[in-house]
Design a protein around this motif. Structure first.
Motif, PDB file in Angstrom:
ATOM      1  N   GLY A   1       1.028  -1.189  -0.008  1.00  0.00           N
ATOM      2  CA  GLY A   1       0.031   0.005  -0.110  1.00  0.00           C
ATOM      3  C   GLY A   1       0.903   1.176   0.103  1.00  0.00           C
ATOM      4  O   GLY A   1       0.434   2.348   0.628  1.00  0.00           O
ATOM      5  N   ARG A   2       2.080   1.210  -0.699  1.00  0.00           N
ATOM      6  CA  ARG A   2       3.157   2.296  -0.798  1.00  0.00           C
ATOM      7  C   ARG A   2       3.075   2.763  -2.050  1.00  0.00           C
ATOM      8  O   ARG A   2       2.871   2.159  -3.281  1.00  0.00           O
ATOM      9  N   VAL A   3       3.695   4.116  -2.225  1.00  0.00           N
ATOM     10  CA  VAL A   3       3.988   4.639  -3.650  1.00  0.00           C
ATOM     11  C   VAL A   3       5.344   5.046  -3.282  1.00  0.00           C
ATOM     12  O   VAL A   3       5.715   5.867  -2.534  1.00  0.00           O
ATOM     13  N   LEU A   4       6.384   4.425  -4.077  1.00  0.00           N
ATOM     14  CA  LEU A   4       7.832   4.810  -3.856  1.00  0.00           C
ATOM     15  C   LEU A   4       8.313   5.706  -4.906  1.00  0.00           C
ATOM     16  O   LEU A   4       8.103   5.348  -6.141  1.00  0.00           O
ATOM     17  N   ARG A   5       9.287   6.573  -4.383  1.00  0.00           N
ATOM     18  CA  ARG A   5       9.879   7.524  -5.302  1.00  0.00           C
ATOM     19  C   ARG A   5      11.321   6.992  -5.353  1.00  0.00           C
ATOM     20  O   ARG A   5      12.167   6.870  -4.298  1.00  0.00           O
ATOM     21  N   LEU A   6      11.609   6.419  -6.807  1.00  0.00           N
ATOM     22  CA  LEU A   6      13.010   6.133  -6.743  1.00  0.00           C
ATOM     23  C   LEU A   6      13.564   6.335  -8.226  1.00  0.00           C
ATOM     24  O   LEU A   6      12.876   6.986  -9.014  1.00  0.00           O
ATOM     25  N   GLY A   7      14.790   6.154  -8.607  1.00  0.00           N
ATOM     26  CA  GLY A   7      15.346   6.330  -9.810  1.00  0.00           C
ATOM     27  C   GLY A   7      15.297   5.327 -10.757  1.00  0.00           C
ATOM     28  O   GLY A   7      15.175   3.965 -10.422  1.00  0.00           O
ATOM     29  N   ILE A   8      15.490   5.523 -12.134  1.00  0.00           N
ATOM     30  CA  ILE A   8      15.978   4.424 -13.025  1.00  0.00           C
ATOM     31  C   ILE A   8      17.315   4.445 -13.659  1.00  0.00           C
ATOM     32  O   ILE A   8      17.780   5.768 -13.931  1.00  0.00           O
TER      33      ILE A   8
ATOM     34  N   SER B   1       2.488   4.034 -16.079  1.00  0.00           N
ATOM     35  CA  SER B   1       1.174   3.170 -15.930  1.00  0.00           C
ATOM     36  C   SER B   1       1.419   2.395 -14.572  1.00  0.00           C
ATOM     37  O   SER B   1       0.578   1.840 -13.936  1.00  0.00           O
ATOM     38  N   MET B   2       2.822   2.411 -14.152  1.00  0.00           N
ATOM     39  CA  MET B   2       3.112   1.778 -12.815  1.00  0.00           C
ATOM     40  C   MET B   2       2.468   2.766 -11.531  1.00  0.00           C
ATOM     41  O   MET B   2       3.084   3.677 -11.306  1.00  0.00           O
ATOM     42  N   ASN B   3       1.249   2.367 -11.094  1.00  0.00           N
ATOM     43  CA  ASN B   3       0.607   3.310  -9.880  1.00  0.00           C
ATOM     44  C   ASN B   3       1.574   3.453  -8.680  1.00  0.00           C
ATOM     45  O   ASN B   3       1.194   4.411  -8.097  1.00  0.00           O
ATOM     46  N   ASN B   4       2.442   2.671  -8.388  1.00  0.00           N
ATOM     47  CA  ASN B   4       3.059   2.655  -6.957  1.00  0.00           C
ATOM     48  C   ASN B   4       4.496   3.050  -7.190  1.00  0.00           C
ATOM     49  O   ASN B   4       5.077   2.973  -6.237  1.00  0.00           O
ATOM     50  N   ILE B   5       4.814   3.673  -8.468  1.00  0.00           N
ATOM     51  CA  ILE B   5       6.103   4.089  -8.359  1.00  0.00           C
ATOM     52  C   ILE B   5       6.137   5.417  -9.193  1.00  0.00           C
ATOM     53  O   ILE B   5       5.449   6.041  -9.924  1.00  0.00           O
ATOM     54  N   ILE B   6       6.850   6.513  -8.534  1.00  0.00           N
ATOM     55  CA  ILE B   6       7.315   7.754  -9.187  1.00  0.00           C
ATOM     56  C   ILE B   6       8.732   7.898  -9.384  1.00  0.00           C
ATOM     57  O   ILE B   6       9.542   7.679  -8.537  1.00  0.00           O
TER      58      ILE B   6
END
Length: 380
Positions: A133-140, A168-173
């Motif tokens: 139930g988390r939204v994660l802020r990460l890099g690519i 389209s990945m709702n849990n990643i920024i």
């Protein structure tokens, strides 16, 4: 770099020096980090220096790097837990191709940086985040092509299709991008890489741009003369700034660099003792108690490391081949060595901080121990 004080102390200790031995020069390590920080401070309001642990993960190296305020850049579960011995969890950059959701999740929770290398793991992270139930802020990690360089196998090639998939990945920024390209130490490559990354960063509206490593660093004159046009840390900082400013003006995101070799290469030496000297078929053969693979890397063959013969108690020997202690014919330290040498004398190899002990095998004899050295405190 082997200093005069280090040489005097090694000479005075004589037979009490345990060999083979790695020596970490803390003065050089601190100075290298200080020089890089000063260069970046002259150009950027926000930046992070992440030290590449894989280049040399020795405890005295990591401890000194952490004390200097740099972050740890790790690429595996093993390196992550090793870094936690010395670095604040929020001062870790976690890269690499090995999936480790919970390690990377802990880095993010602590305020560190995570850069995901491929879509397979990115999709897996998205699923795990959804379960939590988390939204994660990460890099690519992105795949950028440079003029005159072969295409790298690492990273995600940014296309419209890929961007749509990521969005389209709702849990990643995606809040950062990362890129590291091997054998691209020249300023032209850094300028091109920086500009291309800046364009992608602006498209994605990220908080940080992680330019990876692959820089030249401070080096002794005998090593420097082997290269053409060795840039300084200030040259790199100026180069990056020019490219970033073209795209962002004065609103440049946080800049991250991940040097390894540039920070540690000249900050470690290796000492081995002469076990035997003999002549066979007109050739002078010297055998050390260490093995060539203790210092040989995929970057530098053994013969490219500067060396000093310490004590010189024996006779003058010309064009000797210096071998290691293993039972192999190709275990060679120096193909042609001339000087006064005797059994029990020491030979110190300089500039061996990058990848040498990281790649040294536990073959025939154990991994060499470490000592730290500084001009103020001597050996410890």
């Amino acid at each position: 770099m082997i200093t005069e004080k280090m040489l005097r102390e090694l000479t005075s200790r004589g037979n009490s020096v345990r060999t083979p031995l790695y020596i970490v020069n803390q003065d050089n390590l601190r100075e290298n980090i200080c020089l890089l920080r000063k260069a970046l401070e002259s150009r950027f309001d926000r930046f992070v220096i992440g030290y590449s642990n894989k280049t040399n993960g020795a405890d005295p190296v990591l401890q000194t790097v952490a004390e200097c305020g740099a972050w740890a850049e790790v690429v595996s579960h093993k390196e992550y837990f090793q870094a936690l011995k010395y670095f604040d969890p929020g001062h870790i950059i976690y890269n690499g191709v090995i999936p480790d959701f919970f390690g990377k999740f802990l880095v993010l929770e602590s305020g560190g940086i995570v850069n995901i290398e491929n879509l397979t793991e990115l999709e897996a992270v998205n699923r795990k985040a959804e379960e939590l139930g988390r939204v994660l802020r990460l890099g690519i990690r992105i795949n950028v092509s440079l003029e005159g360089h072969p295409a790298s196998r690492f990273g995600i090639r940014v296309t419209d299709e890929i961007l749509n998939t990521i969005r389209s990945m709702n849990n990643i920024i995606v809040n950062g991008i990362h890129c590291h390209i091997t054998k691209s130490r020249d300023l032209e490559s850094w300028s091109e890489k920086s500009y291309k990354m800046a364009e992608i960063a602006k498209l994605l509206d990220v908080d940080y741009i992680d330019l990876g490593g692959n820089m030249y660093g401070p080096m002794c004159s005998s090593v420097k003369k082997r290269y053409d046009n060795v840039p300084s840390f200030q040259d790199y900082a100026d180069c990056i700034y020019r490219s970033m400013h073209q795209v962002f003006g004065d609103n440049i995101p946080c800049i991250v660099v991940e040097p390894g070799t540039a920070i540690v290469a000249n900050a470690q030496s290796y000492v081995s003792r002469i076990l035997d000297i003999k002549s066979i078929a007109g050739r002078s053969l010297v055998t050390l108690d260490g093995k060539g693979s203790d210092v040989e890397t995929f970057v530098n063959p053994v013969d490219r490391f500067p060396y000093i013969i310490i004590s010189r108690s024996g006779n003058y020997i010309e064009n000797a081949t210096v071998y290691g202690c293993t039972c192999t014919e190709f275990d060679i330290f120096i193909s042609s060595c001339s000087g006064r040498m005797g059994v029990g004398d020491l030979i110190a190899f300089d500039n061996v901080g990058a990848y040498s002990n990281s790649l040294a095998p536990d073959f025939i004899q154990p991994y060499p121990p470490f000592e730290s050295f500084s001009d103020n405190a001597g050996f410890k």
